[in-house]
Design an enzyme around this catalytic site. Sequence first.
Site, PDB file in Angstrom:
ATOM      1  N   GLU A   1       0.852  -1.184   0.000  1.00 49.42           N
ATOM      2  CA  GLU A   1       0.000   0.000   0.000  1.00 49.42           C
ATOM      3  C   GLU A   1       0.892   1.239   0.000  1.00 49.42           C
ATOM      4  O   GLU A   1       2.101   1.141  -0.226  1.00 49.42           O
ATOM      5  CB  GLU A   1      -0.952  -0.055   1.192  1.00 49.42           C
ATOM      6  CG  GLU A   1      -1.840  -1.302   1.175  1.00 49.42           C
ATOM      7  CD  GLU A   1      -2.799  -1.405   2.350  1.00 49.42           C
ATOM      8  OE1 GLU A   1      -3.160  -0.364   2.931  1.00 49.42           O
ATOM      9  OE2 GLU A   1      -3.190  -2.536   2.697  1.00 49.42           O
TER      10      GLU A   1
ATOM     11  N   ARG B   1     -13.091  -8.379   1.245  1.00 50.10           N
ATOM     12  CA  ARG B   1     -11.803  -8.136   1.897  1.00 50.10           C
ATOM     13  C   ARG B   1     -11.941  -8.331   3.400  1.00 50.10           C
ATOM     14  O   ARG B   1     -12.929  -7.903   4.004  1.00 50.10           O
ATOM     15  CB  ARG B   1     -11.303  -6.715   1.599  1.00 50.10           C
ATOM     16  CG  ARG B   1     -11.171  -6.381   0.127  1.00 50.10           C
ATOM     17  CD  ARG B   1     -10.184  -7.289  -0.587  1.00 50.10           C
ATOM     18  NE  ARG B   1      -8.848  -7.178  -0.060  1.00 50.10           N
ATOM     19  CZ  ARG B   1      -7.965  -6.248  -0.438  1.00 50.10           C
ATOM     20  NH1 ARG B   1      -8.308  -5.340  -1.344  1.00 50.10           N
ATOM     21  NH2 ARG B   1      -6.752  -6.221   0.079  1.00 50.10           N
TER      22      ARG B   1
END
EC number: 3.2.2.23
Length: 269
Positions: A3, A259
């Site tokens: 990320e 998720r």
Amino acid sequence: MPELPEVETSRRGIEPHLVGETILHAVVRNGRLRWPVSDEIHALSDKPILSVQRRAKYLLLELPDGWIIIHLGMSGSLRILPEERPAEKHDHVDLVMSNGKVLRYTDPRRFGAWLWTRELEGHNVLAHLGPEPLSDAFNGAYLREKCAKKKVAIKPWLMDNKLVVGVGNIYASESLFAAGIHPDRLASSLSEKECELLAQAIKAVLLRSIEQGGTTLRDFLQSDGKPGYFAQELQVYGREGEPCRVCGTPILAGKHAQRRTYWCRRCQK
């Protein structure tokens, strides 16, 4: 998946070894990544690197006549190594530099990308992106405006690159915990104060992770081969059933938009 903190950590790690140096040539051992490695990258020769930048989760290497766009995918990492270091099984791309080093791209799952473009503006992977979360443009007022009429859970909305870039599954869970907001809450239900708290929490969590070199759960390594140490500071992510570090209540887990999500039922409302 790496990320924003992991990509920014990579950028900071490789920049001092690349800017002002020249790419002598590229070695592409396996060009079958998420998209095929661009032909222009195969043909690189005697190209100086002018800057190393980041936009969202993309690394951008500026050359005199264009840009290399790198995405780390699910399992990619970049390392600076001596030119003579033998390549291993999952080492797919090298940039051989004039300083005797190589920028080596490793990606076991091959879901990353190495692309070439003459102009960044308008490139399809960079179009329609929201603001950078660490910029002044991302703040409580912006978040409140974008959430006001959004009838979706706040967790998946935070992970939408049209709202804000670079906040993936780990940091969405961690930021919501830091702000005391339950991941199931409708985005439109957040008050002005909660939006301000959440914007500040996102910035604080991302900055702290960058300081710690990102989060290594499986494959990610910093450019010097070390893992990211923010994994040791995770408050909720990956801690299902463990006691909350604040109140002692067992951490819960569930799924949002396919998720995995983690939260504390006592600390997050």
